[in-house]
Design an enzyme around this catalytic site. Structure first.
Site, PDB file in Angstrom:
ATOM      1  N   LYS A  62      -2.814   6.720   1.380  1.00  0.00           N
ATOM      2  CA  LYS A  62      -2.676   7.051   2.810  1.00  0.00           C
ATOM      3  C   LYS A  62      -1.771   8.276   2.918  1.00  0.00           C
ATOM      4  O   LYS A  62      -0.576   8.181   3.133  1.00  0.00           O
ATOM      5  CB  LYS A  62      -2.123   5.868   3.601  1.00  0.00           C
ATOM      6  CG  LYS A  62      -2.326   5.998   5.116  1.00  0.00           C
ATOM      7  CD  LYS A  62      -2.018   4.702   5.824  1.00  0.00           C
ATOM      8  CE  LYS A  62      -2.173   4.835   7.321  1.00  0.00           C
ATOM      9  NZ  LYS A  62      -3.571   5.037   7.759  1.00  0.00           N
ATOM     10  N   ARG A  76       0.834  -1.203   0.000  1.00  0.00           N
ATOM     11  CA  ARG A  76       0.000   0.000   0.000  1.00  0.00           C
ATOM     12  C   ARG A  76       0.870   1.255   0.000  1.00  0.00           C
ATOM     13  O   ARG A  76       0.542   2.261  -0.637  1.00  0.00           O
ATOM     14  CB  ARG A  76      -0.948  -0.015   1.195  1.00  0.00           C
ATOM     15  CG  ARG A  76      -1.999   1.093   1.139  1.00  0.00           C
ATOM     16  CD  ARG A  76      -3.038   0.934   2.231  1.00  0.00           C
ATOM     17  NE  ARG A  76      -2.461   1.090   3.568  1.00  0.00           N
ATOM     18  CZ  ARG A  76      -3.170   1.005   4.685  1.00  0.00           C
ATOM     19  NH1 ARG A  76      -4.468   0.740   4.645  1.00  0.00           N
ATOM     20  NH2 ARG A  76      -2.579   1.160   5.856  1.00  0.00           N
ATOM     21  N   GLU A 121     -16.182   6.065   4.452  1.00  0.00           N
ATOM     22  CA  GLU A 121     -15.389   5.787   5.650  1.00  0.00           C
ATOM     23  C   GLU A 121     -15.439   6.996   6.566  1.00  0.00           C
ATOM     24  O   GLU A 121     -15.994   8.040   6.207  1.00  0.00           O
ATOM     25  CB  GLU A 121     -13.943   5.482   5.256  1.00  0.00           C
ATOM     26  CG  GLU A 121     -13.260   6.656   4.550  1.00  0.00           C
ATOM     27  CD  GLU A 121     -11.869   6.340   4.028  1.00  0.00           C
ATOM     28  OE1 GLU A 121     -11.206   5.452   4.587  1.00  0.00           O
ATOM     29  OE2 GLU A 121     -11.453   6.994   3.065  1.00  0.00           O
TER      30      GLU A 121
END
Length: 332
Positions: free
Chosen positions: A175, A73, A209
């Site tokens: 992220k 990721r 989210e």
């Protein structure tokens, strides 16, 4: 007890990208870096990071949880932010080296060592608003943390927001610090106005989210969550929980969920809502706030399935249950 994530080990692993190549990694003092005030990251937010943990088992050994997934990721975030491509093998070794250096400081359960790989654009060029940074810095910080629920766990209050969204939809799977900054002010306002713990962003009436966690709903033997796309973070804890749910014989449904369906299901007895993330693993949601009104989820308290799934994951992390999915990497 110090606030979660506020204590750091005195050294970190560091590597830099210059002249189209990565330097050898080094273990350096954590306060040793310096940046030019024109560094790309300070002006154009070329930054991404990861969050993973090392756990001490009863025999004293130290293991990192799902390092491979976090590295993948991290590489994806770097690529989508147009940062220099990371060397995955080098990053894995940096994580292993710095955790091994401070293996004696990894707390016993329910504590752990939080690991924060970070990648930032360092080129001093403020004319590059629409261009990538040619140089960067990658480092791995460590933070020993205690029990996230040391003050006592409680079911959260979640504001359903259909007007805003956490971040730009094509950025959600990255992220990056900018995504958290984007959600910060709305979250603070939700706390002040509604005593909400978090916002569940539901652009166009469909759940995504919260500002810092993935959302899951349990109805009977079914666990429901939004299917992966670019609009929200592909959580490693989310993935782990869904795998464990399948192991328990549950049906996993990854699909679009409207706020209307969410509120209808929440009113049913035995339904649970929960948030997943590295820090807390799984946290129950007891109340939805929608159009100024409170809607209780199930019985409004911490749910038994959230507790069961969190304990199942914790037992693997601390070596109390077999690691049948090969999620742990032994460091020391």
């Amino acid at each position: 007890m110090a606030a979660f994530g506020s204590v750091f080990m005195p050294k970190m692993a560091l590597a830099t990208f210059e002249d189209n190549k990565w330097s050898d990694s080094q273990i350096v003092p954590s306060d040793s870096i310096s940046l030019h005030p024109g560094a790309h990251v300070l002006h154009y937010s070329s930054t991404c990071f990861e969050g993973l943990k090392a756990f001490r088992h009863e025999d004293g050994s130290v293991h990192v949880f799902r390092m491979d997934q976090n590295i993948e990721r991290f590489a994806q975030s770097s690529r989508l932010l147009a940062l220099p491509e990371i060397n995955k093998v080098q990053l894995e070794q940096m994580i292993k080296d710095i955790v091994a250096e401070f293996a004696a400081d990894v707390p016993e359960g329910p504590g752990s060592m939080y690991i924060r790989p970070t990648h930032i654009g360092t080129e001093a060029q403020i004319g590059k608003a629409a261009s990538a940074s040619n140089s960067s810095m990658q480092y791995v910080l460590l933070s020993p943390v205690g029990d996230y629920f040391a003050g006592g766990a409680h079911a959260l209050r979640l504001l359903l927001d259909e007007e805003g969204q956490r971040c730009a939809s094509h950025m959600g799977m990255i992220k990056s610090g900018g995504n958290y900054a984007s959600a910060l002010r709305p979250t603070i306002e939700a706390k002040e106005k509604y005593q909400a713990d978090q916002i569940l962003f539901c652009p166009n009436g469909y759940i995504t989210e919260t500002g810092a966690a993935n959302f899951l709903l349990v109805d009977g033997n079914e666990i429901i969550t939004k299917a992966l796309d670019s609009s929200f973070l592909h959580g490693v804890t989310r993935s782990s929980i869904l795998t464990l749910a399948k192991d328990l014989g549950m049906t996993v449904s990854e699909r679009e969920v409207s706020t209307e369906e969410l509120l209808e299901r929440a009113a049913k007895p035995g339904v649970e809502a929960m948030l997943s993330g590295t820090a807390a693993v799984l946290t129950s949601v007891g109340t939805f706030i929608y159009n100024g009104k409170d809607y209780k989820v199930g019985n409004g308290d911490i749910g038994p399935m959230a507790t069961k799934l969190r304990n199942a994951l914790n037992d693997i992390q601390w070596g109390r249950a077999p690691d049948t999915h090969n999620w742990l990497t032994k460091i020391a």
